[in-house]
Design a protein around this motif. Sequence first.
Motif, PDB file in Angstrom:
ATOM      1  N   THR A  75       0.867  -1.173   0.000  1.00 11.74           N
ATOM      2  CA  THR A  75       0.000   0.000   0.000  1.00 11.74           C
ATOM      3  C   THR A  75       0.902   1.221   0.000  1.00 11.74           C
ATOM      4  OG1 THR A  75      -1.720  -1.167   1.228  1.00 11.74           O
ATOM      5  CG2 THR A  75      -1.818   1.234   1.210  1.00 11.74           C
ATOM      6  N   ILE A  76       0.769   2.055  -1.019  1.00  5.09           N
ATOM      7  CA  ILE A  76       1.650   3.210  -1.208  1.00  5.09           C
ATOM      8  C   ILE A  76       0.884   4.485  -0.862  1.00  5.09           C
ATOM      9  CG2 ILE A  76       3.217   4.386  -2.790  1.00  5.09           C
ATOM     10  CD1 ILE A  76       3.855   1.430  -2.417  1.00  5.09           C
ATOM     11  N   GLU A  77       1.543   5.358  -0.111  1.00  3.95           N
ATOM     12  CA  GLU A  77       0.928   6.636   0.252  1.00  3.95           C
ATOM     13  C   GLU A  77       2.023   7.687   0.333  1.00  3.95           C
ATOM     14  OE1 GLU A  77      -1.085   7.642   4.249  1.00  3.95           O
ATOM     15  OE2 GLU A  77      -2.648   6.691   3.022  1.00  3.95           O
ATOM     16  N   GLY A  78       1.874   8.774  -0.432  1.00  3.53           N
ATOM     17  CA  GLY A  78       2.863   9.845  -0.397  1.00  3.53           C
ATOM     18  C   GLY A  78       4.242   9.413  -0.829  1.00  3.53           C
ATOM     19  N   GLY A  79       4.329   8.489  -1.803  1.00  6.16           N
ATOM     20  CA  GLY A  79       5.622   8.038  -2.302  1.00  6.16           C
ATOM     21  C   GLY A  79       6.368   7.120  -1.350  1.00  6.16           C
ATOM     22  N   ARG A  80       5.645   6.550  -0.351  1.00  2.00           N
ATOM     23  CA  ARG A  80       6.259   5.648   0.624  1.00  2.00           C
ATOM     24  C   ARG A  80       5.363   4.430   0.835  1.00  2.00           C
ATOM     25  NH1 ARG A  80      11.558   7.006   2.589  1.00  2.00           N
ATOM     26  NH2 ARG A  80      11.852   9.145   1.885  1.00  2.00           N
ATOM     27  N   VAL A  81       5.979   3.325   1.224  1.00  3.21           N
ATOM     28  CA  VAL A  81       5.205   2.136   1.573  1.00  3.21           C
ATOM     29  C   VAL A  81       4.565   2.367   2.935  1.00  3.21           C
ATOM     30  CG1 VAL A  81       5.297  -0.325   2.116  1.00  3.21           C
ATOM     31  CG2 VAL A  81       6.671   0.588   0.223  1.00  3.21           C
ATOM     32  N   ARG A  82       3.253   2.275   2.992  1.00  6.93           N
ATOM     33  CA  ARG A  82       2.554   2.425   4.273  1.00  6.93           C
ATOM     34  C   ARG A  82       2.305   1.061   4.915  1.00  6.93           C
ATOM     35  NH1 ARG A  82      -2.822   2.536   5.737  1.00  6.93           N
ATOM     36  NH2 ARG A  82      -3.538   2.552   3.574  1.00  6.93           N
ATOM     37  N   GLU A  83       2.122   0.040   4.087  1.00  7.47           N
ATOM     38  CA  GLU A  83       1.817  -1.292   4.609  1.00  7.47           C
ATOM     39  C   GLU A  83       2.277  -2.327   3.596  1.00  7.47           C
ATOM     40  OE1 GLU A  83      -2.329  -3.244   4.697  1.00  7.47           O
ATOM     41  OE2 GLU A  83      -2.113  -2.352   6.713  1.00  7.47           O
ATOM     42  N   ALA A  84       2.750  -3.482   4.099  1.00  8.74           N
ATOM     43  CA  ALA A  84       3.201  -4.556   3.210  1.00  8.74           C
ATOM     44  C   ALA A  84       2.658  -5.885   3.703  1.00  8.74           C
ATOM     45  CB  ALA A  84       4.728  -4.596   3.168  1.00  8.74           C
TER      46      ALA A  84
END
Length: 486
Positions: A22-31
């Motif tokens: 799950t990507i948010e703001g150019g970062r992985v938020r959850e994997a």
Amino acid sequence: MSSRLLVGPFNRVEGDLEVALTIEGGRVREARVNATMYRGFEQILQGKAPHDALVYVPRICGICSVSQSVASARALADLGGIVMPPNGQHATNLILATENLADHLTHFYLFFMPDFVRPVYADRPWHAEAVRRFAPDTGERVRAATAARQRWFTLLGTLGGKWPHTQSVEPGGSTRPIDAAERVRLLTKLREFRGFLERQLIGDALEAFTALDSEDALWAWHAQAPLGGDLRFFLTLVQDLSLQSLGPGPGRYLSYGAYAQPDGAHALAQGLWRGDARHLAAVDAHAITEDATHAWLAQPREPLHPLHGLTRPEPDKAGAYTWNKAPRLGGEVVETGAIARQLASGHPLLRDAVARHGGTVFTRVLGRVLELARVLPMMEGWLQAIRPTEAFCVPTELPDEGHGVGLSEAARGALGHWLVVRGGRLANYQIVAPTSWNFSPRDAQGTPGALEQALVDAPVREGEKTPVAVQHIVRSFDPCMVCTVH
């Protein structure tokens, strides 16, 4: 606004792996990490004669088959109360170390470093040199390392008869004795591999590298020749790409102890290293459980110890996303691997680096190279300790009833085999592999596994379908997915 990205299947990984991000703001938020292939070895072994396990378990994996053999042999030895003679212990350690060091070499040159050849790094000042050294198939250093690996594996022809699926490892020792002339030839091969490591990988004497006692000492050593040996080249990339802060894990590191010695100690110590407490705790193997909440496997009413483990596929299970169970030690997520062994055995360089950065891409790779440099001299000592006229293996008789546990260290970390025998047959056989620990899914409390935690906050560039930072983090654990699910 968040988006979903499915990365996989991964190349240059043993077995099948997918990672849902799950990507948010150019970062992985959850994997969420998915081991996509069910193997079934734990079911295959049920009903077999206990000793037959030594034929089956090496087939779990082609690149770490000896590790499975050693863990199984130790479980059978525990079942029968069998003690290896010193020669058998030394020979078994040599066989296991040969495979483990080959895996570390393979990881560095064939699995990990080729990612820096990717076009995404074409603007970096070191990219052309990375291509020259590490391009798959054509890289100068890759080709040299592949040739060195091939010559290194010829040790196993003498030590174990063949590789993979070496059959000389037994509960009572090694069935392949080593005579005086063979010992000399083996020592010559060890010294040839030492020469390769010192010339190409490390660019210095092994003992000079392992004597570095802090991260400051490491960077001073690196500054002497920043583009010298391939380890120094990697350190240059660490500085440029901030790999020391990429992919932090759970901060708890498990080692079962590697290379058991005749006196009962381990060449690399057993223990649980907690980065926050800064001390080594004893490992309580009775506190290990497996949680199948998010696995396509039957879920008992509560997580079970492997000795009582259950492996029954449920491919349509709601809420599941992997075939891998979630191992926990006292309910906690742990990381395992060379980094854990070096922390448990007290090496000051790695303890200092982990104290500063935690378990990251930098410290995981550093731990493997450090282990290459530390274990090769140990192998020279084990060869010298062999007494060719004494026994290498003792006869074994296994009881018709009982249980046993075999704990060992594969290249990728803590490996355990648990077996139960009833009426002279295997009633249960459970395996918890290193990648089972590191690539664990969430448990019943929703706590992510080690890799799932390490991927959080990894950067994802605009338009990336296989984010390079995610690739670095995944490969820093060196997954072996075929060992993960049984």
